[in-house]
Design an enzyme around this catalytic site. Structure first.
Site, PDB file in Angstrom:
ATOM      1  N   ARG A   1      19.285  27.941  13.292  1.00  0.00           N
ATOM      2  CA  ARG A   1      17.839  27.850  13.186  1.00  0.00           C
ATOM      3  C   ARG A   1      17.137  27.842  14.696  1.00  0.00           C
ATOM      4  NH1 ARG A   1      15.423  25.142   8.970  1.00  0.00           N
ATOM      5  NH2 ARG A   1      14.204  23.919  10.229  1.00  0.00           N
TER       6      ARG A   1
ATOM      7  N   CYS B   1       7.392  16.534   4.534  1.00  0.00           N
ATOM      8  CA  CYS B   1       7.067  17.478   3.296  1.00  0.00           C
ATOM      9  C   CYS B   1       7.591  16.659   2.178  1.00  0.00           C
ATOM     10  CB  CYS B   1       7.447  18.784   3.450  1.00  0.00           C
ATOM     11  SG  CYS B   1       9.324  19.078   3.666  1.00  0.00           S
TER      12      CYS B   1
END
Length: 466
Positions: A136, A228
């Site tokens: 990532r 989120c």
């Protein structure tokens, strides 16, 4: 949509039965498509029915989803595909950051909020974008290089590393890993992986992340905490813990009623900002802004002395920098050129003090502008230079067609017209830099990064681009 029963029960309690029904219907609807334009790479798009995201001046909802993978402008860093709710960070930054700051995005991959920060921070600011997971972190590096801002450092470190940087940052974004409830509409894997045990593990990990980076935030500095997800354990309960345990005050962000942003749930009376898909045009988001009240601020001279005592001296072999490299970026007197690993980089001079500290503590993947590397007698310009907002206009340019651009982005061979100059040439698409080739006459060697190439062998029958 087959939601977990435990999630249904918890959301029913949180929203009430009637509102939960509206929420569940929204999860079955098609998710909106939104992008954010790069202020550093202005481009005039044709009017295609775009509608501005109300809390972000550079954010737009699109009427249809383009084929982003096959749009050269996407690869050129002209825009970023970002969920609209996440762009609320723009409203926070424009409200509270009026002066240059040193900012940290501690869980930054894939780079949406980092690129947003770069566009909204005041000139003279420095952004450190960090990601702990190696794969990532490479995606983060790619996206930030494409965005092209030179006042950036990308690192790959555990969050505990930052605890050593006492009172270093003016601003920290902790967009922490979460149970992902807000992504249910877009990601079926998030639904399958959701369970109460994961929620429990997430809120504990989130507190650990904030506690790790808290010493590095200056007293009076700002922390933005976001997830989120919807549950109060990862949201309201965590920011209350930050306030009481670590020492902080909540800050309010101006909003408009027609944005339909939801306030705190669970009976809490604190200023937080919740986005629900049945109310706002976007996915699930929770955000809170806190100002650090704990800790005694060090005077800058004391801080330098303490950091100097901590750093271990490293012997650096001085290797000269070819003068031509300084011609490759604008206002080169405002940069220090040096070797970093096997490449020449340019660091803005007003960040040199921070760079000297961070390079001692962090595993840095990218910093400033990567100019290039040497190969024999050649200095090969780096793709970062092609993407940079401060690259000079020294290289000859060749405009390419759409099909040529896609071939280039697939790392395929490229043929230029016979009149194209020999040597290193900057390819452009719609007059925007796409990357370098080395034209040797009968062919042009493709210098696009191998690991960034378009891997899809599929080519849609109808390509929709911006």
């Amino acid at each position: 949509m087959d939601l977990p029963l435990s999630f249904i029960r918890s959301m029913n309690l949180l929203l009430g039965a009637d509102e939960f029904e509206d929420f569940q219907k929204a999860l079955s609807a098609e998710a909106p498509v939104s992008i954010r334009l790069n202020k550093g790479k202005p481009f005039i798009f044709s009017d295609g029915g775009w509608k501005q995201v109300p809390w972000c001046p550079t954010g737009y909802y699109l009427p249809i989803r383009p084929s982003f993978t096959f749009d050269p402008l996407f690869h050129a860093g002209v825009y970023y595909v970002q969920e609209a709710s996440s762009m609320f960070l723009s409203q926070v930054v424009r409200t509270y950051l009026k002066e240059p700051v040193v900012a940290l995005d501690v869980c930054a991959a894939p780079g949406g909020k980092s690129t947003l920060l770069q566009d909204n921070l005041t000139d003279g600011s420095l952004l450190i974008a960090n990601e702990v997971i190696p794969q990532r972190a490479q995606i983060l590096k790619e996206n930030l290089i494409k965005w092209g801002c030179p006042s950036t450092i990308v690192s790959q470190n555990e969050t505990s590393t930052f605890s050593h940087l006492n009172h270093f940052f003016d601003f920290i974004l902790a967009d922490v890993p979460c149970s992902g409830e807000g992504m249910f509409r877009k990601d079926e894997v998030a639904i399958k992986e959701w369970n109460l045990d994961n929620v429990e593990a997430c809120w504990k990990r989130q507190r650990m992340i904030v506690e790790n980076v808290w010493p590095s935030l200056k007293p009076g500095g700002i922390l933005v905490y976001s997830t989120c997800t919807y549950n109060t354990l990862e949201d309201e309960q965590n920011v209350k813990w930050i306030q009481k345990t670590l020492g902080a005050d909540f800050l309010e962000v101006p909003i408009h009623s027609d944005w339909m942003i939801t306030s705190a749930l669970g009976g809490e009376k604190i200023p937080v900002y919740r986005f629900f898909p049945h109310k706002t045009k976007g996915e699930g988001l929770f955000m809170a802004v806190l100002r650090k009240t704990s800790g005694e601020e060090l005077k800058s001279s004391q801080w330098r002395k303490k950091e100097k005592e901590k750093r271990k001296s490293k012997s650096n072999i001085s290797v000269s920098i070819p003068n031509i490299c300084k011609e490759w970026i604008q206002n080169s007197n405002n940069y220090q050129f040096q070797w970093f690993k096997d490449r020449i980089i340019a660091i803005p001079t007003f960040h040199l003090e921070q760079w000297s500290v961070l390079s001692q503590y962090l595993n840095i993947l990218h910093a400033g502008v990567t100019i290039g590397c040497t190969k024999g007698k050649d200095i090969i310009p780096d793709h970062c230079l092609a993407m940079s907002q401060v690259a000079s206009d020294i290289f000859p340019k060749e405009e390419v067609s759409y099909n040529q651009a896609i071939s280039y982005l697939r790392k395929e061979s490229i043929s230029l017209n016979s009149e194209a100059p020999r040597g290193f040439v900057l390819l452009t698409y719609n007059s925007l830099p796409l990357g370098f080739v080395k034209n040797v006459g009968n062919r042009a060697n493709n210098l696009y990064p191998q690991e960034w190439r378009i891997r899809s062998g599929f080519f849609p029958e109808q390509v929709i681009t911006l």
